[in-house]
Enzyme design. Structure first.
Site, PDB file in Angstrom:
ATOM      1  N   ALA A  77       0.752  -1.278   0.032  1.00  0.00           N
ATOM      2  CA  ALA A  77       0.186   0.022   0.088  1.00  0.00           C
ATOM      3  C   ALA A  77       0.860   1.288   0.052  1.00  0.00           C
ATOM      4  O   ALA A  77       0.260   2.521  -0.360  1.00  0.00           O
ATOM      5  CB  ALA A  77      -0.755   0.012   1.112  1.00  0.00           C
ATOM      6  N   GLU A  86      11.647 -10.989  -9.574  1.00  0.00           N
ATOM      7  CA  GLU A  86      13.166 -11.548  -9.570  1.00  0.00           C
ATOM      8  C   GLU A  86      13.742 -11.291  -8.479  1.00  0.00           C
ATOM      9  O   GLU A  86      14.437 -12.390  -8.226  1.00  0.00           O
ATOM     10  CB  GLU A  86      13.878 -10.573 -10.655  1.00  0.00           C
ATOM     11  CG  GLU A  86      13.211 -10.526 -11.938  1.00  0.00           C
ATOM     12  CD  GLU A  86      12.095  -9.435 -12.389  1.00  0.00           C
ATOM     13  OE1 GLU A  86      11.488  -9.014 -11.486  1.00  0.00           O
ATOM     14  OE2 GLU A  86      12.125  -8.762 -13.465  1.00  0.00           O
TER      15      GLU A  86
END
Ligand code: THU
Ligand code: ZN
Length: 161
Positions: A77, A86
């Site tokens: 958020a 990754e």
């Protein structure tokens, strides 16, 4: 973009749905086809948590001994500390004791050929040499080398001088 190495398309294999493949699998490095690695990235992507961008990413990272670690993006958020797919994959691999990697497949599921961002390229550069392969999921799988996507970057060798 540096010129990538194009790979001929292969027929769409029937890939298992999310949850049918293990998060970590082990097999000899040479037997792990590029399509298998892309499939693992697509499966990992299904777990992405992206309520803000709605842009899902999956990554499948192959170690030098043939293990595969996967990750998905996990947003937050506060926007700024979202985890990239990754990063999640390499974090899982390194925390399991791996330090040597052959290649990574990355997908957004849209066949848009997305590549790892600059931050993720630098994270790979910590452990991987310039020939580390980055497989992207476009109209056809395309392979880049890390040294082409992130040339002349800082490594531990600079700090050792
Ligand atoms: N994203 C990744 O997971 N990997 C990258 O290297 C590029 C960006 C994610 C972060 C964010 O959740 C979404 O893609 C949109 O930027
Ligand atoms: Zn990134």
């Amino acid at each position: 973009m540096p010129s990538p190495r194009s790979v001929p398309p292969t027929p769409d294999p029937e890939r298992p749905t999310a949850g049918e493949t293990d998060r970590i699998s082990t097999r000899p490095a040479d037997a792990q086809s590029m399509d298998d690695l892309l499939d693992a990235a697509r499966d990992a992507m299904d777990a992405a948590y992206t309520p803000y961008s709605e842009y899902t990413v999956g990554a499948a990272l192959e170690t030098s001994d043939g293990s595969v670690y996967t990750g998905c993006n996990i947003e937050n958020a506060n926007y700024s500390n979202s985890l990239h797919a990754e990063e999640v994959a390499i974090g899982a691999a390194v925390s399991d004791g791996h330090r040597s990697f052959e290649r990574v497949a990355v997908t957004s599921g849209k066949r848009d050929g997305v590549t790892p961002c600059g931050m993720c390229r630098q994270t790979f550069a910590e452990f991987c040499d310039e020939s580390f392969e980055i497989i992207t999921d476009g109209d056809e799988p395309t392979v880049y080398e890390l040294g082409d996507l992130l040339p002349n970057t800082i490594t531990s060798e600079h700090l050792d001088k």
